[in-house]
Design an enzyme around this catalytic site. Sequence first.
Site, PDB file in Angstrom:
ATOM      1  N   CYS A  99       0.802  -1.223   0.000  1.00  0.00           N
ATOM      2  CA  CYS A  99       0.000   0.000   0.000  1.00  0.00           C
ATOM      3  C   CYS A  99       0.839   1.280   0.000  1.00  0.00           C
ATOM      4  O   CYS A  99       0.410   2.270  -0.606  1.00  0.00           O
ATOM      5  CB  CYS A  99      -0.976  -0.003   1.172  1.00  0.00           C
ATOM      6  SG  CYS A  99      -0.211  -0.177   2.800  1.00  0.00           S
ATOM      7  N   HIS A 281      -2.138   1.452   7.150  1.00  0.00           N
ATOM      8  CA  HIS A 281      -2.524   1.434   5.738  1.00  0.00           C
ATOM      9  C   HIS A 281      -2.370   2.837   5.165  1.00  0.00           C
ATOM     10  O   HIS A 281      -2.713   3.831   5.815  1.00  0.00           O
ATOM     11  CB  HIS A 281      -3.965   0.958   5.589  1.00  0.00           C
ATOM     12  CG  HIS A 281      -4.403   0.831   4.157  1.00  0.00           C
ATOM     13  ND1 HIS A 281      -4.028  -0.220   3.365  1.00  0.00           N
ATOM     14  CD2 HIS A 281      -5.167   1.630   3.386  1.00  0.00           C
ATOM     15  CE1 HIS A 281      -4.546  -0.081   2.166  1.00  0.00           C
ATOM     16  NE2 HIS A 281      -5.236   1.038   2.149  1.00  0.00           N
TER      17      HIS A 281
END
Length: 444
Positions: A99, A281
């Site tokens: 990510c 994230h």
Amino acid sequence: PSPPGEESRSLDSLESFSNLHSCCPSSSELNSDAEEAVVAAAAAGGPAPEPEGDRPAAGSQLLSASKERFPGQSVYHIKWVRWKEENTPVITQNENGPCPLLAIMNVLLLAWKIKLPPMMEIITAEQLMEYLGDYILDAKPKEISEIQRLNYEQNMSDAMAILHKLQTGLDVNVKFTGVRVFEYTPECIVFDLLDIPLYHGWLVDPQVADIVKAVGNCSYNQLVEKIISCKQSDNSELVSEGFVAEQFLNNTATQLTYHGLCELTSAVQEGELCVFFRNNHFSTMTKYKGQLYLLVTDQGFLTEEKVVWESLHNVDGDGNFCDSEFHLRPPSDPETVYRGQQDQIDQDYLMALSLQQEQQNQEINWEQIPEGISDLELAKKLQEEEDRRASQYYQEQEQAAAQVQQVQGAASPASGRQSGSNERKRKEPREKEREKEKNSCVLL
């Protein structure tokens, strides 16, 4: 920093890094291999992707063929969207996708600082790193002073040392005092070098004094160590402070607070493309008309052309899906949503509901709200009021629909009974006349 008279080792290392991936196939080679796979699939009777470049379709045959062609390499689908009237690629993410790398690349792609071939549908992680390395080389400032050049080359050298971590994850440690306040780590240099802002929303409400005192200026790692230390202390005040800090972490497990959301909305500039960090994230984020949106990169939405952004308007994470122009667009469900007119009806209904809720929120009596209320309490009150009104609205809609169905279901039997009674009313006078004729005497 390198001495002024010597070549920069950081530039050499970056060039070596770029050359390192020269063995990786180019995008044209990758796409040619994908095209061969599609031709083979079509010859075997399988489906072929659309030939147009506006809406490239990434089939399972392409992914399996690319994995066979490039074993051991991570392969990602590319989703093409209409971004500001131009076809723009977005890198989608599978379950174990890197990510940080995807968030950074999507910022550069949406900003048109990096361009991909128009027919490209899949890409490897090595190719992404190659594109990023080439961009860093091209983005080197041309006319700068000697001190600025040395600082830039030092940052580039530090960034090169951790650039490989973009494929797995970065060590980012937030502080609870500001949306752009992080503990200094070499990982943060990557964002500074690329001029990409990095934000988070895990903040302490400054109006809650006991939590402010318990958390202080600690980063997340420091706060965890403080909680452990306070629990083992004989000082009751420290034990209480550790308990307050632990409660704060438990109550904000989503790593986004209402105060942080307010500060985040104020800090991000209109139209700014940035990266948002939350729960380990990294997401691509922007701001449109005062509202924050996160880029939808889940590979499950690859075929959802109209699902591009997701609103970030509460701490629970249940945002609304929008298209590239930030119009509400719910993801299609084959059981309930139909193409064409039904899709437009659903969109109009959601838009009307959004406008109604917005109008109701504006009608809140602000005079009844006590002074000195914290951002958290105010946000909770507003959320409760919005949930109550939404629930009331849905109940009214369900009751109205039930009444309509009841009236429609009872209409035909009632009309039948009514017509039957009319027939009887017509027959009764005729029968009476006949009886009267039979019983009557006729005088001649």
